[in-house]
Write an enzyme that holds these catalytic residues in place. Structure first.
Site, PDB file in Angstrom:
ATOM      1  N   ASP A   1       0.996  -1.002  -0.041  1.00 10.93           N
ATOM      2  CA  ASP A   1       0.095   0.039  -0.002  1.00 10.93           C
ATOM      3  C   ASP A   1       1.042   1.238   0.022  1.00 10.93           C
ATOM      4  OD1 ASP A   1      -2.396   1.633   0.298  1.00 10.93           O
ATOM      5  OD2 ASP A   1      -1.627   1.823   2.666  1.00 10.93           O
TER       6      ASP A   1
ATOM      7  N   ASP B   1      -0.016   5.172   0.902  1.00  9.15           N
ATOM      8  CA  ASP B   1      -0.248   6.192   1.894  1.00  9.15           C
ATOM      9  C   ASP B   1      -0.267   5.482   3.053  1.00  9.15           C
ATOM     10  OD1 ASP B   1      -0.815   8.447   0.138  1.00  9.15           O
ATOM     11  OD2 ASP B   1      -2.608   7.259  -0.260  1.00  9.15           O
TER      12      ASP B   1
HETATM   13  C1  BG6 Z   1      -5.678   5.822  -0.343  1.00 11.71           C
HETATM   14  C2  BG6 Z   1      -5.755   6.614   1.302  1.00 11.71           C
HETATM   15  O1  BG6 Z   1      -4.479   5.554  -0.286  1.00 11.71           O
HETATM   16  O2  BG6 Z   1      -5.941   6.604  -1.093  1.00 11.71           O
HETATM   17  C3  BG6 Z   1      -7.332   7.272   1.585  1.00 11.71           C
HETATM   18  O3  BG6 Z   1      -5.521   5.775   2.392  1.00 11.71           O
HETATM   19  C4  BG6 Z   1      -7.575   7.918   0.080  1.00 11.71           C
HETATM   20  O4  BG6 Z   1      -7.367   8.129   2.627  1.00 11.71           O
HETATM   21  C5  BG6 Z   1      -7.578   7.146  -1.080  1.00 11.71           C
HETATM   22  O5  BG6 Z   1      -9.010   8.448   0.259  1.00 11.71           O
HETATM   23  C6  BG6 Z   1      -7.877   7.911  -2.329  1.00 11.71           C
HETATM   24  O6  BG6 Z   1      -6.947   8.774  -2.518  1.00 11.71           O
HETATM   25  P1  BG6 Z   1      -6.857   9.859  -3.673  1.00 11.71           P
HETATM   26  O7  BG6 Z   1      -5.346  10.439  -3.890  1.00 11.71           O
HETATM   27  O8  BG6 Z   1      -7.055   9.334  -5.101  1.00 11.71           O
HETATM   28  O9  BG6 Z   1      -7.974  10.956  -3.392  1.00 11.71           O
HETATM   29 MG    MG Z   2      -2.810   3.134   3.671  1.00 12.72          MG
END
Ligand code: BG6
Ligand code: MG
Length: 212
Positions: A9, A11
């Site tokens: 993963d 984030d």
């Molecule tokens: C995930 C995060 O990696 O990505 C979430 O943990 C986030 O919090 C999701 O909502 C979507 O991210 P993005 O960058 O497409 O808005």
């Molecule tokens: Mg994550």
């Protein structure tokens, strides 16, 4: 070797973008007069952008049209992307980079499995553009975690069977996705508390022992 590929993963595992997600959502929530705090922000881990907004809207008194929801999520993403520009290779912890390099040296394929549509941009900011063997992210899926799609695709992209892949996650929804996809998983951070993971890691570098 116990695995042939490791799917990370992004984030909360490779980097810490939570604070930027928080600040961007906070701006939208304040505009709408919705209460929002770090605890609610934690519920957004691994969840897609629109599903995150739906969670925030649980505390909204009014009714919002689909068009308005789209407008606010676009606004959130614009704020978020501006904040992401603060990121640089210095935001990639040395321990993470050293561990990734060590796993690669042992012949493991390395992939990203992220719900984010900004994954490519974040990887570039961290100096990891082109580093992974495959990137499966919010742009190539229709169902977000806890659906296994993002990890199943990552395994396909690197040409390995699910049972030969290890997923590394910081979110409960991510661990559930890995399990639903037939993969073993390692938890970091708060995800350890869920008790769902095959491995609970105290440090990122413990991955070296797990893949033995
Ligand atoms: C995930 C995060 O990696 O990505 C979430 O943990 C986030 O919090 C999701 O909502 C979507 O991210 P993005 O960058 O497409 O808005
Ligand atoms: Mg994550």
């Amino acid at each position: 070797m116990r695995y042939k590929a490791v799917i990370f993963d992004l984030d909360g595992v490779i980097c810490h973008t939570d604070k930027y997600h928080y600040l961007a959502w906070k701006q939208v929530a304040d505009e709408l007069g919705i209460y929002f705090d770090e605890e609610i922000n934690n519920r957004l881990r691994g969840v897609s952008r629109m599903e995150s907004f739906e969670i925030i809207l649980e505390r909204y008194e009014g009714v919002m049209s689909g068009e308005e929801k789209l407008r606010y999520t676009v606004e959130k993403n614009e704020v978020y992307k501006k904040l992401l520009k603060n990121m640089s290779p210095e935001d990639l912890p040395a321990e993470v980079k050293e561990t990734l390099d060590a796993l690669r040296e042992r012949g493991l394929k390395l992939a990203i499995g992220s719900s984010s549509k900004n994954a490519g941009f974040i990887l570039e900011r961290l100096g990891l553009g082109g580093y992974f063997d495959a990137v499966s992210d919010g742009n190539n899926i229709t169902n977000s975690k806890p659906d296994p799609e993002v990890f199943v695709k990552a395994a396909q992209f690197v040409g390995e069977k699910p049972e030969d892949c290890l997923v590394v996650e910081d979110a409960k929804a991510g661990l559930e996705a890995a399990i639903a996809g037939g993969m073993e998983c390692a938890a970091v951070g708060d995800a350890v508390l869920s008790g769902l993971a095959t491995w609970n890691l105290n440090t990122f570098s413990e991955l070296r022992e797990v893949v033995e």
